[in-house]
Design an enzyme around this catalytic site. Structure first.
Site, short mmCIF file in Angstrom:
data_model
loop_
_atom_site.label_atom_id
_atom_site.label_comp_id
_atom_site.label_asym_id
_atom_site.label_seq_id
_atom_site.Cartn_x
_atom_site.Cartn_y
_atom_site.Cartn_z
N TYR A 30 0.73 -9.70 -19.83
CA TYR A 30 -0.47 -9.68 -20.66
C TYR A 30 -1.04 -8.28 -20.78
O TYR A 30 -0.59 -7.35 -20.10
CB TYR A 30 -1.53 -10.64 -20.10
CG TYR A 30 -2.27 -10.13 -18.88
CD1 TYR A 30 -1.65 -10.05 -17.64
CD2 TYR A 30 -3.60 -9.71 -18.97
CE1 TYR A 30 -2.34 -9.58 -16.52
CE2 TYR A 30 -4.30 -9.24 -17.86
CZ TYR A 30 -3.66 -9.18 -16.64
OH TYR A 30 -4.33 -8.70 -15.55
N GLU A 176 -4.79 -0.15 -4.79
CA GLU A 176 -5.75 -0.26 -5.90
C GLU A 176 -6.75 -1.34 -5.49
O GLU A 176 -6.97 -1.55 -4.30
CB GLU A 176 -5.02 -0.57 -7.21
CG GLU A 176 -4.14 -1.81 -7.14
CD GLU A 176 -3.42 -2.15 -8.44
OE1 GLU A 176 -3.77 -1.61 -9.50
OE2 GLU A 176 -2.51 -2.99 -8.38
#
Ligand code: PLP
Length: 288
Positions: A30, A176
């Site tokens: 996506y 992250e």
């Protein structure tokens, strides 16, 4: 209005068969593009990342770059609001359940656009809280996969703590956060982990690098130890929807002075300027 497999339709009418491999296996990728005043921000970079994700999971790209751009712009034009978050996903398509790839499934393409929700002004000014966790996701975090159960479980750790993000460490090093990239400031130098299979190459991460370079702010992409994150003067998260947001409390302890720092203020202002410039250029292009 949403877009599904070649047609625009109201979301209530959009239907996907239960045997779609996106539903059965989370077998798809996506993207999410922020759109300001109907101008998509960094559309080419998002489409390039989509192409890389599709190639990495061996799903055929059903459209050319120009076709993607055209469909996205058409969908943006059909919404009754100006600032949008365009979400699009491609799955491997509908097939009898079998882990191995089907021979001739047709990829499913779904695109929707929702009002863009950036962090409210008070949160930008005050900063936000984050917590930490061990990064236990798979080793291909560079692919923007729709299989997000790992990220969802990690995000929930911060949601349960009333915080905005979960910052992740793997083997004692910063990777992250559950849905954003992370930057650290120490002694005036901006630090962030280099691109690798362990982080998503954020489009906003690249914008920050460009801004820092243009503004002559020292920035280094290198491994960042957990201890450096915990001793940071400033800590920020970046993403297409959060833009750049200061983290002022980590696991309940103040980061630096406990409020957004001077480097954050500079980068935030440069980011807003950069956005305005891109938007003006986009408007002129659309008018031409
Ligand atoms: C895991 C992860 N890292 C980083 C990002 C930031 O990427 P971008 O700046 O392209 O939105 C996201 C965005 O959704 C993400 O899900």
């Amino acid at each position: 209005m949403v877009f599904l497999n070649g047609k625009f339709m109201p979301v209530e009418e959009a239907r996907v068969p239960v045997l779609d491999r996106g539903f059965i296996f989370g077998d798809g990728v996506y993207e999410l593009i922020p759109v300001y005043s109907r101008v998509p921000f960094r559309i080419d970079e998002h489409l390039a990342r989509l192409e890389r994700s599709l190639a990495a999971v061996r799903i055929r790209n059903p459209y050319s770059r120009a076709e993607w751009r055209d469909i996205i712009l058409q969908l943006v034009a059909r919404q009754p609001f100006d600032d949008q978050g365009v979400y699009f996903q491609v799955t491997r398509g509908v097939a009898k359940r079998d882990h191995a790839f089907p021979k001739d499934a047709v990829p499913t393409v779904f695109i929707m656009s929702n009002p863009l929700v950036n962090p409210p002004r008070e949160v930008v000014e005050r900063g936000a809280a984050a917590v930490t966790a061990v990064d236990n996701r798979w080793q291909r975090c560079d692919i923007k996969s729709i299989s997000l159960i790992g990220n969802c479980l990690l995000r929930q750790v911060s949601a349960d703590a009333g915080a905005v993000e979960t910052i992740l460490f793997r083997d004692g090093k910063l990777t992250e956060a559950s849905a954003s990239n992370v930057f650290v400031v120490k002694g005036g130098v901006i630090l962030s982990p280099p691109k690798s299979n362990l982080i998503l190459p954020g489009i906003t991460y690249d914008v920050i690098a460009e801004i820092a370079q243009a503004g002559k702010l020292p920035l280094e992409f290198r491994d960042v130890a957990e201890s450096e994150v915990r001793a940071a003067d400033e800590l920020w998260i970046t993403s297409s929807s959060k833009e750049v947001l200061a983290i002022v409390a980590l696991d309940g302890k103040a980061v630096g002075g406990g409020k957004p720092g001077p480097v954050f203020h500079r980068v935030y202002a440069l980011y807003q300027e950069f956005k305005q410039k891109v938007m003006r250029a986009g408007k002129e292009r659309q008018a031409a």
